[in-house]
Every structure is written in structure tokens, then in C-alpha cells.
Design a protein around this motif. Structure first.
Motif, PDB file in Angstrom:
ATOM      1  N   UNK A  36       3.825  32.143  20.331  1.00 38.57           N
ATOM      2  CA  UNK A  36       3.770  30.837  20.986  1.00 38.57           C
ATOM      3  C   UNK A  36       5.172  30.298  21.240  1.00 38.57           C
ATOM      4  N   UNK A  37       6.073  30.522  20.292  1.00 36.08           N
ATOM      5  CA  UNK A  37       7.456  30.073  20.471  1.00 36.08           C
ATOM      6  C   UNK A  37       8.099  30.759  21.667  1.00 36.08           C
ATOM      7  N   UNK A  41       9.294  28.652  24.947  1.00 39.16           N
ATOM      8  CA  UNK A  41      10.675  28.447  24.512  1.00 39.16           C
ATOM      9  C   UNK A  41      11.417  27.436  25.379  1.00 39.16           C
ATOM     10  N   UNK A  42      11.284  27.528  26.691  1.00 36.97           N
ATOM     11  CA  UNK A  42      12.015  26.609  27.569  1.00 36.97           C
ATOM     12  C   UNK A  42      11.550  25.177  27.389  1.00 36.97           C
ATOM     13  N   UNK A  43      10.250  24.998  27.228  1.00 33.57           N
ATOM     14  CA  UNK A  43       9.709  23.655  27.012  1.00 33.57           C
ATOM     15  C   UNK A  43      10.176  23.092  25.679  1.00 33.57           C
ATOM     16  N   UNK A  44      10.136  23.935  24.653  1.00 31.14           N
ATOM     17  CA  UNK A  44      10.553  23.484  23.313  1.00 31.14           C
ATOM     18  C   UNK A  44      12.036  23.130  23.316  1.00 31.14           C
ATOM     19  N   UNK A  48      13.173  16.502  23.211  1.00 35.08           N
ATOM     20  CA  UNK A  48      14.049  15.727  22.332  1.00 35.08           C
ATOM     21  C   UNK A  48      13.281  15.181  21.133  1.00 35.08           C
ATOM     22  N   UNK A  49      11.981  15.491  21.049  1.00 33.03           N
ATOM     23  CA  UNK A  49      11.172  15.036  19.916  1.00 33.03           C
ATOM     24  C   UNK A  49       9.953  15.948  19.813  1.00 33.03           C
ATOM     25  N   UNK A  50       9.486  16.257  18.588  1.00 38.97           N
ATOM     26  CA  UNK A  50       8.297  17.105  18.457  1.00 38.97           C
ATOM     27  C   UNK A  50       7.064  16.558  19.168  1.00 38.97           C
ATOM     28  N   UNK A  79       2.167  21.680  13.988  1.00 34.88           N
ATOM     29  CA  UNK A  79       2.590  22.864  14.728  1.00 34.88           C
ATOM     30  C   UNK A  79       3.781  22.549  15.620  1.00 34.88           C
ATOM     31  N   UNK A  80       3.775  21.379  16.236  1.00 35.99           N
ATOM     32  CA  UNK A  80       4.893  21.002  17.103  1.00 35.99           C
ATOM     33  C   UNK A  80       6.194  20.883  16.306  1.00 35.99           C
ATOM     34  N   UNK A  81       6.122  20.312  15.104  1.00 34.79           N
ATOM     35  CA  UNK A  81       7.326  20.212  14.281  1.00 34.79           C
ATOM     36  C   UNK A  81       7.859  21.586  13.910  1.00 34.79           C
ATOM     37  N   UNK A  82       6.964  22.535  13.647  1.00 36.49           N
ATOM     38  CA  UNK A  82       7.393  23.902  13.336  1.00 36.49           C
ATOM     39  C   UNK A  82       8.075  24.542  14.540  1.00 36.49           C
ATOM     40  N   UNK A  83       7.476  24.397  15.703  1.00 37.38           N
ATOM     41  CA  UNK A  83       8.064  24.962  16.919  1.00 37.38           C
ATOM     42  C   UNK A  83       9.401  24.313  17.241  1.00 37.38           C
ATOM     43  N   UNK A  84       9.460  22.997  17.051  1.00 40.02           N
ATOM     44  CA  UNK A  84      10.705  22.259  17.346  1.00 40.02           C
ATOM     45  C   UNK A  84      11.850  22.757  16.473  1.00 40.02           C
ATOM     46  N   UNK A  85      11.558  23.090  15.212  1.00 44.50           N
ATOM     47  CA  UNK A  85      12.597  23.546  14.288  1.00 44.50           C
ATOM     48  C   UNK A  85      13.054  24.979  14.575  1.00 44.50           C
TER      49      UNK A  85
END
Length: 489
Positions: A36-37, A41-44, A48-50, A79-85
């Protein structure tokens, strides 16, 4: 006993072992979060925020159950916080020339502000036609039916305009024209009926007739503005614009005044009819029963028209009270004219804010930096708008014979009402039309109660109500505009 102690020591030892990375066996399935990452990737990287990523996940149809089963996370936000990190912040510029969704010319906005304000000259030109005893409470004759018809027209035509624009947004100009063809005459009839119903006595029939013509004009102007025919509307107003200075400084007989008003009205109706009649032929494959915008979606915009129009209306009443309700007085005044003219620059500054907020998304890499940049842009745009509004009010005061001084409570009230109008329009542009309508409607209702009950100076009450509304809108705007997801196109 010793066996239990040994087990505890062994468990403690296991708990304190360092976590060593273990290579994934070749036979093991790929980590779904890694996949998923890679896909997002480009979107993530551009977020600027999860919460931005969570919005994307939810728009893709990922439910919390699906996320728990597939990715082992509690919900879309976890899940968004994980992807953001996992992804470094960056913004990939699109290939080719950048598209500017929020670019608009200043000239077009100023033209719209002009055609919003010029119809106010009709009140000046037609003031001698409104004869009779002053309306309660101390307003010029015919004011009550005029205001009743105007308020009805604002509500109806704002909702009609939104529905027609919704069809245009779907690419169906024929449906938009059909909506206007049905809605504009119905709104004109409704406004005229309300005006005649509000006429309390023989001295107000002239105001009711004037209000009926006003209702017809509002319907025609809505058609031309929605279809982008501002120049045609300006041409229809030419007789009114040319005749008002002559009548104001030199005087004109009543039949000539009525002829000028009727000519502008007839031109506006004729030009609107030319845009709508005959109906455009249906394109091939057009389904007459296709799903369209919901009628309920246009209701908040009608209420928004009621609230903001009421604020401008009470600003005009404040001028009328200051000028006096004697012969020749009208419900137009320098404050109301300044507020109406300022809607052109206000529209341009709204576009400017949307452009700068998108630029902030590209330039910042954290939610805090984005909020700081957005707050600075908002303060700058609002300051420029209030400066323009003040310049228009000062100019109008100098040109308007007998106008009250632009200072003290009048200045404070003007700037507070301007702040409310611009903040409400900003919230509406972000889709929060109902919130803006509720705040402006409550402010208008409070002023109505104060005026009817005679509680205090209307100008002081208006300034206090506008100040409270500005504070509420500032809080709502801070909550909405501080989220990066609200600024995505």
C-alpha cells in the motif's frame, strides 16, 4: 517454588531480549502495508498531515473492518499514521505547466461587483415614486413591501443560482437553462406576491409595485449572472446609470423616472429571455430522467442569501435613520453601496486565498507550518478586503449629500459587517454554506427582534451583533481551514 521462580526468570529474560530484524522467508507473502505504501507513495509524500491520507483511504472504500483484517490496524486513522511515518515528506510537481484551479481575473470580479451595486440606483431614482406616510419604525414610505420582496428574492434566487451552477458543474448546460427558465419566473411571481401582501395601506402600494418590478429584475439578473453574461446585464442597466445623476442633481418628472426604470427592467428581461429561449436541443443520448443535484443541497445557499442580505439591509437602514426618513429618502445609502461594490474585490480575494493555500500545501512539510502559512494568508486577504471596503465607504460618504460621518460606531459597524460577509463567503467556498447561513441568519434575526421591539440604537445593536457573528465565524474558520484536507482540490 523454585520451578516457579525459574519460569519467571526465564520469562523476564525473554522479555528483555533485543528485537532483532529477521529476514522475511522467500515463501512468505509480501507485507500488505508495504504494498500500500508503494502504491500511494506520491500521495503520502505530498500529505502534510495523516488525516489527508485517511481521507484518501476512506474515499477508496476502505472500511475499518477491511483495514483490521488486511492491514492489522484499528481504523483508517491508525493506518494513515503508519503510512505517514514510512514516507519522507516531499511534493512532486506535475508534468507540464501547472494548472491553477483558483485563478480568476480581477476585471471580471470587479465587473460582477459593479452589476451587484448598480441596481441600488433604482432606489434613488424611484424614491419620489414612493409617496405616503413613513413606514414603521420611521422608515420611508413603501419600505416594508420593498424589503419583504427583496428578502424573498434573495432567498429564492440564491438557491436557484446554486442549483443551476450545480448542473453547469455536471456539464449539462441545457439542464441549467431549463432550471433557470422554470425558476426565475416562479421567483419573480413569489416576490411580487409577498410584496403586495406586505403592503399595509394605500400609502405603500407604490412600494409594492416597485417591489414587483424589483422581483422581476432579480430573476432576470440571476439568469444572466449564472450564464456568465455580466456585460449584457451592465448594458441593460445603462439607462438607469445614465438617468440617475440627471435626476439626482437636476431633477426629472415622475413619468421620466418611471420610463428609465421600466427601460432597464425590459432590457434585462429581454436579454435573459434571449439566453433561455428557444431551449437548446437535447444532445444525442441525453436521458431526460438522469439523476441531478438534490434540491435539498440548494437550501443552505438560500438561507445564506437571507442572512447576508439581511446584514446589508440593516446597514442600509442605519444610513436611512441617520439621513432621516423624509421626502426623497430611500433604502439605499453609502454603507450599503460600499458593501455591495466590495463584493467584486471580495470574490477575487477568495480566489487568491484558495490559490495561496494550495501553494502552502506544496511549500510546507508539516501541519503546523501549513496552519501558520494559512493563517498569514487569511489575515492578509481580510486586511486587504477591509481596506478596500473602507476606501469605498469614504468615497461614497464624500459623494453622498448629507451622508453621516464615516467614524465612530458607523465605521466599527461597517468593518465588522464586512468581516462577517467575507468570512461567511470564505466558509461557503469551502462547502460550509449551512454553518455560515446559520450564523448570518442568527445575526439578522437578532437585529430584526431589536428593531421591532425598539431595544436600543439599531446601529449599536448592529455593531454588537456583527461582532459576535465575526467571532463565531472566526472559530468555525479556524477549525475548518486548519485542516489540510479541506484545501485539496
Amino acid at each position: 517454588m523454585s520451578g516457579s521462580l525459574w519460569l519467571k526468570e526465564e520469562s523476564a529474560g525473554l522479555d528483555t531480549l533485543p528485537a532483532l530484524p529477521r529476514p522475511r522467508p522467500s515463501w512468505a507473502a509480501a507485507d500488505p502495508i508495504d504494498e500500500l505504501t508503494t502504491r500511494l507513495e506520491e500521495v503520502i509524500a505530498a500529505a502534510v498531515h495523516p488525516d489527508e491520507i485517511a481521507a484518501i483511504l476512506e474515499s477508496d472504500g476502505m472500511t475499518d473492518d477491511h483495514i483490521r483484517l488486511t492491514y492489522g490496524r484499528e481504523d483508517s486513522f491508525a493506518l494513515a499514521e503508519d503510512l505517514y511515518a514510512r514516507v519522507e515528506r516531499r511534493f512532486t510537481e506535475p508534468e507540464g505547466p501547472p494548472s491553477d484551479l483558483w485563478h480568476t481575473g480581477l476585471g471580471g470580479c470587479l465587473l460582477r461587483g459593479l452589476v451587484f451595486a448598480l441596481p441600488g440606483l433604482a432606489y434613488v431614482l424611484g424614491a419620489p415614486l414612493l409617496t405616503g406616510s413613513p413606514s414603521a419604525p420611521g422608515l420611508p414610505a413603501g419600505t416594508v413591501p420593498l424589503l419583504a420582496g427583496a428578502v424573498t428574492g434573495w432567498v429564492w434566487n440564491q438557491a436557484l443560482s446554486h442549483r443551476a451552477h450545480s448542473w453547469l458543474g455536471l456539464g449539462d448546460r441545457r439542464a441549467a437553462a431549463r432550471t433557470l427558465l422554470r425558476g426565475a419566473p416562479a421567483g419573480a411571481l413569489l416576490g411580487a406576491l409577498v410584496a403586495f401582501a406586505a403592503a399595509a395601506g394605500p400609502g405603500e402600494w407604490g412600494g409594492a409595485v416597485f417591489a414587483a418590478g424589483q422581483a422581476v429584475y432579480l430573476g432576470a439578473a440571476t439568469v444572466l449572472l449564472v450564464l456568465g453574461r455580466e456585460r449584457a446585464l451592465l448594458a441593460a442597466l445603462a439607462p438607469l446609470v445614465a438617468g440617475t445623476p440627471v435626476a439626482f442633481w437636476l431633477g426629472l418628472p415622475d413619468p421620466a423616472r418611471a420610463a428609465l426604470l421600466g427601460t432597464s427592467l425590459a432590457l434585462a428581461v429581454a436579454l435573459a429571455g434571449r439566453e433561455l429561449l428557444p431551449p437548446a436541443p437535447a444532445p444525442p443520448g441525453d436521458a431526460p430522467g438522469r439523476a441531478g443535484p438534490r434540491l435539498a443541497a440548494s437550501v443552505p445557499y438560500g438561507l445564506f442569501g437571507l442572512g447576508t442580505g439581511g446584514l446589508v439591509l440593516y446597514a442600509a437602514i442605519g444610513d436611512v435613520i441617520a439621513l432621516g426618513a423624509g421626502a426623497g429618502a430611500s433604502v439605499a445609502g453609502p454603507t450599503a453601496v460600499a458593501l455591495t461594490l466590495s463584493m467584486g474585490p471580495a470574490e477575487w480575494l477568495l480566489y487568491r486565498f484558495r490559490r495561496e493555500s494550495l501553494a502552502g500545501l506544496r511549500a510546507t512539510t508539516s501541519a503546523r507550518a501549513f496552519r501558520r502559512a494559512t493563517a498569514g494568508t487569511l489575515a492578509l486577504c481580510l486586511t486587504v478586503y477591509l481596506a478596500v471596503l473602507l476606501a469605498l465607504a469614504v468615497t461614497g460618504t464624500l459623494l453622498w449629500p448629507g451622508a453621516p460621518d464615516i467614524g465612530g460606531i458607523r465605521l466599527a459597524s461597517l468593518l465588522l459587517i464586512g468581516t462577517v460577509l467575507w468570512a461567511a463567503l470564505l466558509l461557503q467556498s469551502f462547502g460550509a454554506a449551512l454553518s455560515a447561513a446559520v450564523v448570518c441568519g442568527a445575526a439578522t434575526a437578532a437585529q430584526t427582534v431589536a428593531l421591532v421591539s425598539g431595544a436600543g440604537d439599531p446601529r449599536l445593536v448592529g455593531a454588537g451583533v456583527a461582532g459576535a457573528a465575526a467571532l463565531v465565524l472566526a472559530l468555525l474558520g479556524g477549525v475548518l481551514l486548519g485542516r489540510a484536507t479541506a484545501h485539496r482540490p
